[in-house]
Design a protein around this motif. Sequence first.
Motif, mmCIF file in Angstrom:
data_model
loop_
_atom_site.group_PDB
_atom_site.id
_atom_site.type_symbol
_atom_site.label_atom_id
_atom_site.label_comp_id
_atom_site.label_asym_id
_atom_site.label_seq_id
_atom_site.Cartn_x
_atom_site.Cartn_y
_atom_site.Cartn_z
ATOM 1 N N ASN A 139 0.817 -1.217 0.000
ATOM 2 C CA ASN A 139 0.000 0.000 0.000
ATOM 3 C C ASN A 139 0.849 1.264 0.000
ATOM 4 N N TYR A 142 2.205 1.524 -3.749
ATOM 5 C CA TYR A 142 1.192 1.785 -4.772
ATOM 6 C C TYR A 142 0.174 2.849 -4.354
ATOM 7 N N LYS A 143 0.425 3.470 -3.187
ATOM 8 C CA LYS A 143 -0.495 4.511 -2.690
ATOM 9 C C LYS A 143 -1.940 4.016 -2.728
ATOM 10 N N SER A 144 -2.120 2.829 -2.184
ATOM 11 C CA SER A 144 -3.418 2.161 -2.249
ATOM 12 C C SER A 144 -3.900 1.802 -0.850
ATOM 13 N N SER A 179 -1.324 -5.366 -8.237
ATOM 14 C CA SER A 179 -0.595 -4.120 -8.507
ATOM 15 C C SER A 179 -1.014 -3.502 -9.830
ATOM 16 N N LYS A 180 -1.202 -4.319 -10.851
ATOM 17 C CA LYS A 180 -1.620 -3.787 -12.145
ATOM 18 C C LYS A 180 -3.045 -3.236 -12.087
ATOM 19 N N LYS A 183 -3.110 0.144 -10.288
ATOM 20 C CA LYS A 183 -2.515 1.189 -11.134
ATOM 21 C C LYS A 183 -3.513 1.747 -12.129
#
Length: 194
Positions: A139, A142-144, A179-180, A183
């Motif tokens: 997180n 990926y800023k998630s 991850s994809k 994004k």
Amino acid sequence: MKKKYSIIIPVFNEIKHIKSLLLGLKPYHDKDNEIIIIDDGSNDGSLELLRKSNFIKLLSFNKNQGKGIAVKKGLRTAINEKIIIFDSDLELNPNQLELLMILNKNQDTRCVFANRYIDKKQYKSFWDYGNYLITKIFNFLYKSNVKDPLCCAKSFFLNDIDIKKLSSSKFDIDVELTSKLVKCNDSYINVDIN
């Protein structure tokens, strides 16, 4: 009318779980979803049991190639736009697949990630704490806000993934797909699964 899903499940030496897995998947087939099972070179009799099922689309490898290769084969075979990836080991109950079947482009629900850790009391082993640490790192990178990026259960639209660019061949396929998807999707949903 709801659009149907292609449910992709890699299998490797899961003979103890095959009958229960198929029993749990049958209701989804009855609702006209496509069920793709990829036997990844099982040598314990799993393939023979799977061959007896007439409601799945069975693909198989002669030798074990890895979960990532199996998932990519399933993605290339899928006929539906909506995809679910799920594991065969019954860590998660197939009756909860319904929770992942909420994709809706009109409501900007383009991917759904299952979460196995509903509260911290479920962290019981070294592996659970490792998952917690990997989730924090994922997180951050990926800023998630994905609650369980290592979880095997997720749903997404096939055209949000470029299969040719997937490089994982083993269990890392779960993190690569997640991850994809984060994004290319600002909005995703975490759903808690027991």
